[in-house]
Enzyme design. Structure first.
Site, PDB file in Angstrom:
ATOM      1  N   ASP A  37     -60.445  59.073  12.774  1.00 35.07           N
ATOM      2  CA  ASP A  37     -59.556  58.073  12.141  1.00 35.07           C
ATOM      3  C   ASP A  37     -60.326  57.084  11.265  1.00 35.07           C
ATOM      4  O   ASP A  37     -59.895  56.764  10.156  1.00 35.07           O
ATOM      5  CB  ASP A  37     -58.637  57.362  13.172  1.00 35.07           C
ATOM      6  CG  ASP A  37     -59.345  56.544  14.226  1.00 35.07           C
ATOM      7  OD1 ASP A  37     -60.594  56.631  14.338  1.00 35.07           O
ATOM      8  OD2 ASP A  37     -58.644  55.809  14.964  1.00 35.07           O
ATOM      9  N   GLY A 124     -58.792  54.889  28.612  1.00 39.96           N
ATOM     10  CA  GLY A 124     -58.796  55.654  27.364  1.00 39.96           C
ATOM     11  C   GLY A 124     -57.418  56.139  26.965  1.00 39.96           C
ATOM     12  O   GLY A 124     -57.284  57.034  26.140  1.00 39.96           O
ATOM     13  N   SER A 128     -54.366  48.924  25.546  1.00 33.98           N
ATOM     14  CA  SER A 128     -54.447  47.770  24.635  1.00 33.98           C
ATOM     15  C   SER A 128     -53.430  47.897  23.510  1.00 33.98           C
ATOM     16  O   SER A 128     -52.699  46.951  23.216  1.00 33.98           O
ATOM     17  CB  SER A 128     -55.824  47.650  23.994  1.00 33.98           C
ATOM     18  OG  SER A 128     -56.819  47.710  24.947  1.00 33.98           O
ATOM     19  N   GLU A 160     -57.022  43.631  16.854  1.00 32.48           N
ATOM     20  CA  GLU A 160     -58.158  44.206  17.614  1.00 32.48           C
ATOM     21  C   GLU A 160     -59.472  43.926  16.893  1.00 32.48           C
ATOM     22  O   GLU A 160     -60.443  43.502  17.496  1.00 32.48           O
ATOM     23  CB  GLU A 160     -58.040  45.733  17.704  1.00 32.48           C
ATOM     24  CG  GLU A 160     -57.064  46.234  18.711  1.00 32.48           C
ATOM     25  CD  GLU A 160     -57.685  46.639  20.049  1.00 32.48           C
ATOM     26  OE1 GLU A 160     -58.904  46.562  20.240  1.00 32.48           O
ATOM     27  OE2 GLU A 160     -56.890  47.022  20.915  1.00 32.48           O
ATOM     28  N   ASP A 172     -54.668  54.557  17.598  1.00 34.19           N
ATOM     29  CA  ASP A 172     -53.965  54.150  18.818  1.00 34.19           C
ATOM     30  C   ASP A 172     -52.738  53.297  18.496  1.00 34.19           C
ATOM     31  O   ASP A 172     -51.664  53.485  19.069  1.00 34.19           O
ATOM     32  CB  ASP A 172     -54.910  53.357  19.731  1.00 34.19           C
ATOM     33  CG  ASP A 172     -56.199  54.120  20.012  1.00 34.19           C
ATOM     34  OD1 ASP A 172     -56.236  55.336  19.755  1.00 34.19           O
ATOM     35  OD2 ASP A 172     -57.161  53.482  20.477  1.00 34.19           O
ATOM     36  N   TYR A 221     -69.854  53.395  20.005  1.00 33.06           N
ATOM     37  CA  TYR A 221     -68.785  53.603  19.018  1.00 33.06           C
ATOM     38  C   TYR A 221     -69.201  53.035  17.667  1.00 33.06           C
ATOM     39  O   TYR A 221     -69.090  53.699  16.636  1.00 33.06           O
ATOM     40  CB  TYR A 221     -67.514  52.924  19.533  1.00 33.06           C
ATOM     41  CG  TYR A 221     -66.261  53.182  18.722  1.00 33.06           C
ATOM     42  CD1 TYR A 221     -65.437  54.268  19.009  1.00 33.06           C
ATOM     43  CD2 TYR A 221     -65.876  52.330  17.681  1.00 33.06           C
ATOM     44  CE1 TYR A 221     -64.279  54.500  18.279  1.00 33.06           C
ATOM     45  CE2 TYR A 221     -64.729  52.563  16.942  1.00 33.06           C
ATOM     46  CZ  TYR A 221     -63.927  53.642  17.248  1.00 33.06           C
ATOM     47  OH  TYR A 221     -62.779  53.870  16.529  1.00 33.06           O
TER      48      TYR A 221
HETATM   49  C1  GLA Z   1     -60.730  54.924  20.242  1.00 28.30           C
HETATM   50  C2  GLA Z   1     -60.344  54.126  19.005  1.00 28.30           C
HETATM   51  C3  GLA Z   1     -59.587  54.999  18.004  1.00 28.30           C
HETATM   52  C4  GLA Z   1     -60.348  56.305  17.724  1.00 28.30           C
HETATM   53  C5  GLA Z   1     -60.792  56.968  19.018  1.00 28.30           C
HETATM   54  C6  GLA Z   1     -61.678  58.161  18.787  1.00 28.30           C
HETATM   55  O1  GLA Z   1     -59.574  55.297  20.938  1.00 28.30           O
HETATM   56  O2  GLA Z   1     -59.542  53.034  19.373  1.00 28.30           O
HETATM   57  O3  GLA Z   1     -59.346  54.285  16.820  1.00 28.30           O
HETATM   58  O4  GLA Z   1     -61.432  56.064  16.877  1.00 28.30           O
HETATM   59  O5  GLA Z   1     -61.482  56.068  19.873  1.00 28.30           O
HETATM   60  O6  GLA Z   1     -60.972  59.189  18.155  1.00 28.30           O
END
Ligand code: GLA
Length: 383
Positions: A37, A124, A128, A160, A172, A221
């Protein structure tokens, strides 16, 4: 009791009348398209049947007063005196969404209400985003502005990024805002255009929570994001979305070995995600499962965001005859995997995988069969 009933009843107990509005916003599971994304690429998540709920009524002043059943906490804040919290807690999501909506020019009214949800926190599944979109819906109900899913997703993502300090992409928030019942949503993260596909007939989605969490996920990340951006800069393109696998393979020697792996994941994952759309349209569960397995291998070996627990639960899932394919889902380093399985066998599959995974790792997993649900919505409005 469902969270819907919890917030309704608690609202009545607290305010001595029925709520004027009840809103909900779901968590999500991503079927394929991971770490794409923020590279302007493609993702293919579905909103799940677990959500954050808020029962509320408007206030005449400029205040928000919210009670969190799950956090056993009650707090208020003034819309014209929004303060960035020293530490991120549940209220920070509400103040962040208020800040972001106001920044985008929305005139907000205050409200009071009760919040609860059943998206497991920190696993995961985007608890949020669910809380943010539920808050955006609450503000929309009392303030009366128009609801545009992509616009609300962007506002919540900005909360965020700039209020909570989490450098996430758009997936998300977008799926929590725009999910469709019984459908997965292919999202173009550059244009925010969406299209839907049904799950293959006879297939079910099972979420496999490893029971593990890893704190370092934020720094890892951010490092992956920076590596992807550097690779795009090297190729002179805006984002890794803009190069196909063939061109990349031809020029791959220009990158150092680590960047090669990172970029290869993103570029190949975008191709797999677009292929997933085709095989879903064809109703081909086996082909979709195969793409999910390839996605996991790429995330594990090239992007290096899996973990021993995620690999173990994915292996346990893939070992079952009823499984078409399984992969880690979300940012990685812990949390959840997702499996596509024969629907009739989903219950037996879940029991077997839970037992085998626990025996192999000693971790306590949680497995749920999940249906695709609608995105953020107002489920009740008085009068
Ligand atoms: C988290 C981030 C998303 C995306 C995923 C990996 O969930 O919030 O924006 O980058 O990781 O695909």
């Amino acid at each position: 009791m469902t969270p819907a009933n919890k917030v309704r009843q608690q609202f009545f107990a607290e305010f001595k009348e029925e709520a004027a509005f009840i809103v909900r916003a779901p968590g999500r599971v991503n079927l394929i398209g991971e770490h794409t994304d923020y590279n302007d690429g493609f993702v293919f998540p579905m909103a799940i049947d677990r959500a954050t709920w808020i029962a509320l009524r408007p206030r005449d002043d400029n205040k928000v007063f919210a009670i969190s059943i799950d956090m056993d906490d009650r707090r208020d804040f003034a819309l014209d005196d929004l303060r960035r919290p020293a530490e991120v807690d549940w209220l920070a999501y509400l103040t962040g969404v208020a800040w972001s909506l106001r920044e985008r020019g929305y005139a907000l009214r205050g409200w009071e209400g009760v919040v609860s949800g059943d998206v497991p926190i920190g696993s995961g599944l985007s608890s949020s985003a669910a809380l943010e979109l539920a808050a955006a819906r609450a503000f929309q109900c009392v303030s009366g502005f128009e609801w545009d899913a992509a616009e609300m997703a962007l506002a919540c993502q900005r909360a965020e990024n700039n209020w909570l300090g989490v450098n996430c992409g758009i997936m998300d928030q977008m799926i929590s805002a725009a999910g469709i019942e019984d459908r997965a949503l292919l999202i173009d993260c550059r244009s925010l255009e969406t299209s839907t596909a049904p799950l293959p007939a006879g297939a079910a989605v099972v979420i496999l929570d490893t029971g593990t969490r890893r704190g370092l996920v934020d720094s890892e990340y951010n490092e992956r994001r920076a590596q992807c951006e550097a690779a795009a800069r090297h190729f002179g393109i805006a984002a890794l979305r803009d190069i196909d696998l063939e061109t990349f393979e031809r020029r791959v020697h220009e990158l150092d070995p680590l960047m090669r792996k990172r970029a290869r994941h993103v570029i190949s994952e975008n191709e797999r995600t677009l292929q997933a759309r085709e095989v879903m349209d064809a109703g081909d569960a086996a082909a979709l499962g195969k793409l999910m397995i390839e996605s996991h291998i790429s995330l594990r070996d090239d992007f290096e965001v899996s973990s021993a627990a995620l690999d173990a639960i994915v292996d346990c899932a893939n070992a079952e005859a009823a499984c078409y394919g399984a992969r880690m889902t979300g940012a990685g380093f812990g949390g959840c995997a997702v499996a596509l399985v024969e629907a009739d066998e989903a219950g037996a599959f879940s029991e077997q995988v839970a037992a085998n995974y626990q025996a192999a790792t000693g971790n306590q997993p949680a497995l749920y069969v999940s249906k695709a649900s609608r995105g953020a919505e107002t489920v009740f409005a008085a009068g």
